[in-house]
Design a protein around this motif. Structure first.
Motif, PDB file in Angstrom:
ATOM      1  N   ILE A 115      -5.506   0.659   7.420  1.00 58.76           N
ATOM      2  CA  ILE A 115      -4.821  -0.215   8.374  1.00 58.76           C
ATOM      3  C   ILE A 115      -4.687   0.467   9.738  1.00 58.76           C
ATOM      4  CG2 ILE A 115      -2.603  -1.321   8.893  1.00 58.76           C
ATOM      5  CD1 ILE A 115      -2.359  -1.842   5.844  1.00 58.76           C
ATOM      6  N   LYS A 116      -4.413   1.756   9.744  1.00 55.44           N
ATOM      7  CA  LYS A 116      -4.291   2.501  11.003  1.00 55.44           C
ATOM      8  C   LYS A 116      -5.614   2.489  11.772  1.00 55.44           C
ATOM      9  CE  LYS A 116      -0.790   5.721   9.224  1.00 55.44           C
ATOM     10  NZ  LYS A 116      -0.513   7.147   8.864  1.00 55.44           N
ATOM     11  N   LEU A 133      -6.069  -7.130   5.943  1.00 52.31           N
ATOM     12  CA  LEU A 133      -5.842  -5.831   6.583  1.00 52.31           C
ATOM     13  C   LEU A 133      -5.721  -5.967   8.096  1.00 52.31           C
ATOM     14  CD1 LEU A 133      -8.296  -3.597   4.503  1.00 52.31           C
ATOM     15  CD2 LEU A 133      -5.803  -3.727   4.305  1.00 52.31           C
ATOM     16  N   MET A 134      -6.518  -6.843   8.699  1.00 56.83           N
ATOM     17  CA  MET A 134      -6.399  -7.069  10.141  1.00 56.83           C
ATOM     18  C   MET A 134      -5.035  -7.661  10.478  1.00 56.83           C
ATOM     19  SD  MET A 134      -7.543  -6.873  13.210  1.00 56.83           S
ATOM     20  CE  MET A 134      -9.305  -6.514  13.118  1.00 56.83           C
ATOM     21  N   ALA A 135      -4.553  -8.567   9.634  1.00 59.01           N
ATOM     22  CA  ALA A 135      -3.229  -9.153   9.854  1.00 59.01           C
ATOM     23  C   ALA A 135      -2.138  -8.082   9.787  1.00 59.01           C
ATOM     24  CB  ALA A 135      -2.971 -10.255   8.827  1.00 59.01           C
ATOM     25  N   LEU A 136      -2.229  -7.214   8.781  1.00 59.36           N
ATOM     26  CA  LEU A 136      -1.247  -6.132   8.647  1.00 59.36           C
ATOM     27  C   LEU A 136      -1.329  -5.166   9.825  1.00 59.36           C
ATOM     28  CD1 LEU A 136      -1.619  -5.382   4.825  1.00 59.36           C
ATOM     29  CD2 LEU A 136       0.396  -6.347   5.944  1.00 59.36           C
ATOM     30  N   ALA A 137      -2.541  -4.908  10.297  1.00 59.78           N
ATOM     31  CA  ALA A 137      -2.729  -3.967  11.409  1.00 59.78           C
ATOM     32  C   ALA A 137      -2.149  -4.497  12.710  1.00 59.78           C
ATOM     33  CB  ALA A 137      -4.219  -3.668  11.592  1.00 59.78           C
ATOM     34  N   THR A 138      -1.978  -5.810  12.792  1.00 58.50           N
ATOM     35  CA  THR A 138      -1.469  -6.400  14.026  1.00 58.50           C
ATOM     36  C   THR A 138      -0.035  -6.912  13.881  1.00 58.50           C
ATOM     37  OG1 THR A 138      -2.560  -8.487  13.403  1.00 58.50           O
ATOM     38  CG2 THR A 138      -3.747  -7.012  14.902  1.00 58.50           C
TER      39      THR A 138
END
Length: 407
Positions: free
Chosen positions: A274-275, A296-301
């Motif tokens: 995620i980082k 994962l993109m949603a969590l990253a943002t």
């Protein structure tokens, strides 16, 4: 030989042993597809799970090894109502029984799969224990069932080193896959010889050549083969990166676009990944993400994800494209979803919705060349309802090159 499936709520199913004879504890999920079991069994997104096929007869057309979505079977076990002992199809290589034995996968047939699915729908996904030991009781495996988690399965299914797949679009006879009428053969032949690079082409010529010459970085969290094949068939050169690859390494290779693949497990377990995705988000490179990559993109943002009661797994899930209002039949395999209530409207907005239950099926990122989907556009349930999303990704890369040219 008798076999038994013991669920964590104490329910016991008795059936017959298939595959190899070994005990296994796993998360029990179900798939509603009527066909495509070879693709299901070899989908890396099933790592850590045992799959129950709801269609009552499995194996009648055997296994065509060419249809495998990875190099091996990833499901922990197979649960079916009836396994066909005879396979009849001109493409058949081996039977399902031989397929399971080849990869040392156990299974059970002869149970009431309808009852099992109803239990999972009513109580939610449960862990289960499959065994041929008639003396094992629920009390003997209760602690194992309660303690089991899929864990860090992404590292198990990802490749360990970079791989390159060269674009395979056959332009010799028919032009690009998109059927562009203005295909310039001289430009194509010059580019193929290396006399003309994509950076030297006029933007319009890049468009005419579809994805030819574009470099796509595919981050492998358990990628199905057909994702890379779908890109290569559109002329893209695809470099597949292990899940542990840093954003710096990917960006240093100067890709024209980035794909985030599907994969197994709880997305929140992928903290280091995620980082790195956050760094990719901050670049100006077009990004297309599928399934786990979408989460994962949603969590990253800054958004959140949650576990569905029993997940979406099958080849018949209707999703609505909120941009054009059309509904497409999609292939799905996921147990988690993005919480749209947690979205920052300045960052992302819903792009697709599941017609059955209203859960999120895709996001469009505001002010970014990024879109993500929860379903599998590389699969063929419709048979190719949502494959246009790969063309949309190509268009994004083309537009990005045009912007660079104008600058």
């Amino acid at each position: 030989m008798k076999a038994f499936l013991i669920l964590e709520d104490g329910t016991v199913f008795e059936g017959r042993h298939i595959g190899v004879d070994k005990d296994v504890v796993s998360e029990i999920v179900f798939n509603t597809s009527m066909a495509g079991y070879t693709e299901v069994f070899t989908d890396p997104s099933y790592a850590g799970q045992a799959v129950c096929m709801t269609y009552p007869l499995i194996g009648n057309y055997g296994v065509c090894l060419e249809d495998m979505e990875s190099e091996r079977i990833w499901v922990d076990a197979v649960i079916v109502r009836e396994l066909s002992k005879v396979a009849s199809n001109f493409r058949c290589d081996i039977t399902v029984q031989e397929f399971l034995e080849k990869y040392e996968i156990p299974g059970i047939e002869g149970i009431d799969t309808r009852k099992l699915v109803r239990l999972l729908r009513e109580k939610g996904t449960m862990n289960g224990y499959i065994t041929t030991n008639e003396n094992i009781r629920y009390e003997d495996v209760r602690d194992k069932l309660k303690a089991y988690t899929t864990g860090d399965v992404v590292s198990r299914v990802s490749c360990t080193e970079k791989q390159v797949i060269v674009g395979t679009t056959d332009l010799a006879d028919n032009g690009p896959l998109s059927g562009a009428a203005s295909f310039d053969r001289e430009k194509y032949e010059a580019a193929k010889r290396g006399d003309l690079t994509k950076r030297e082409m006029r933007p319009s010529n890049v468009k005419e050549l579809n994805g030819f010459g574009f470099k796509v970085a595919l981050l492998d969290f358990g990628a199905k083969k057909n994702i890379a094949s779908s890109l290569a068939a559109r002329g893209c050169d695809v470099t597949i990166y292990p899940s542990t690859t840093t954003a710096e390494e990917i960006l240093a290779d100067e890709p024209d676009g980035i794909m985030l693949s599907n994969g197994p497990g709880d997305p929140k377990e992928c903290t280091e990944i995620i980082k790195e995705i956050k760094k990719l988000y901050e670049s100006d490179i077009p990004i297309f993400a599928i399934c786990l990559g979408h989460q994962l993109m949603a969590l990253a943002t800054g958004a959140d994800t949650y576990k569905l009661k029993y997940g979406h797994r099958g080849g018949n899930h209707p999703v609505k494209d909120l941009e054009n209002g059309r509904v497409y039949i999609s292939s799905q395999n996921h147990g988690y979803a993005v919480d749209t209530d947690s979205l920052d409207p300045k960052v992302a907005e819903p792009a697709f919705v599941n017609v059955n239950d209203g859960t999120n099926e895709g996001l469009k990122y505001v002010g970014k060349n990024i879109f993500t989907v929860q379903f599998h556009p590389e699969a063929c349930p419709g048979p190719q309802d949502s494959s246009y999303l790969f063309d949309r990704f190509i268009d994004m890369m083309c537009a990005s090159k045009e912007d660079m040219h104008e600058e």
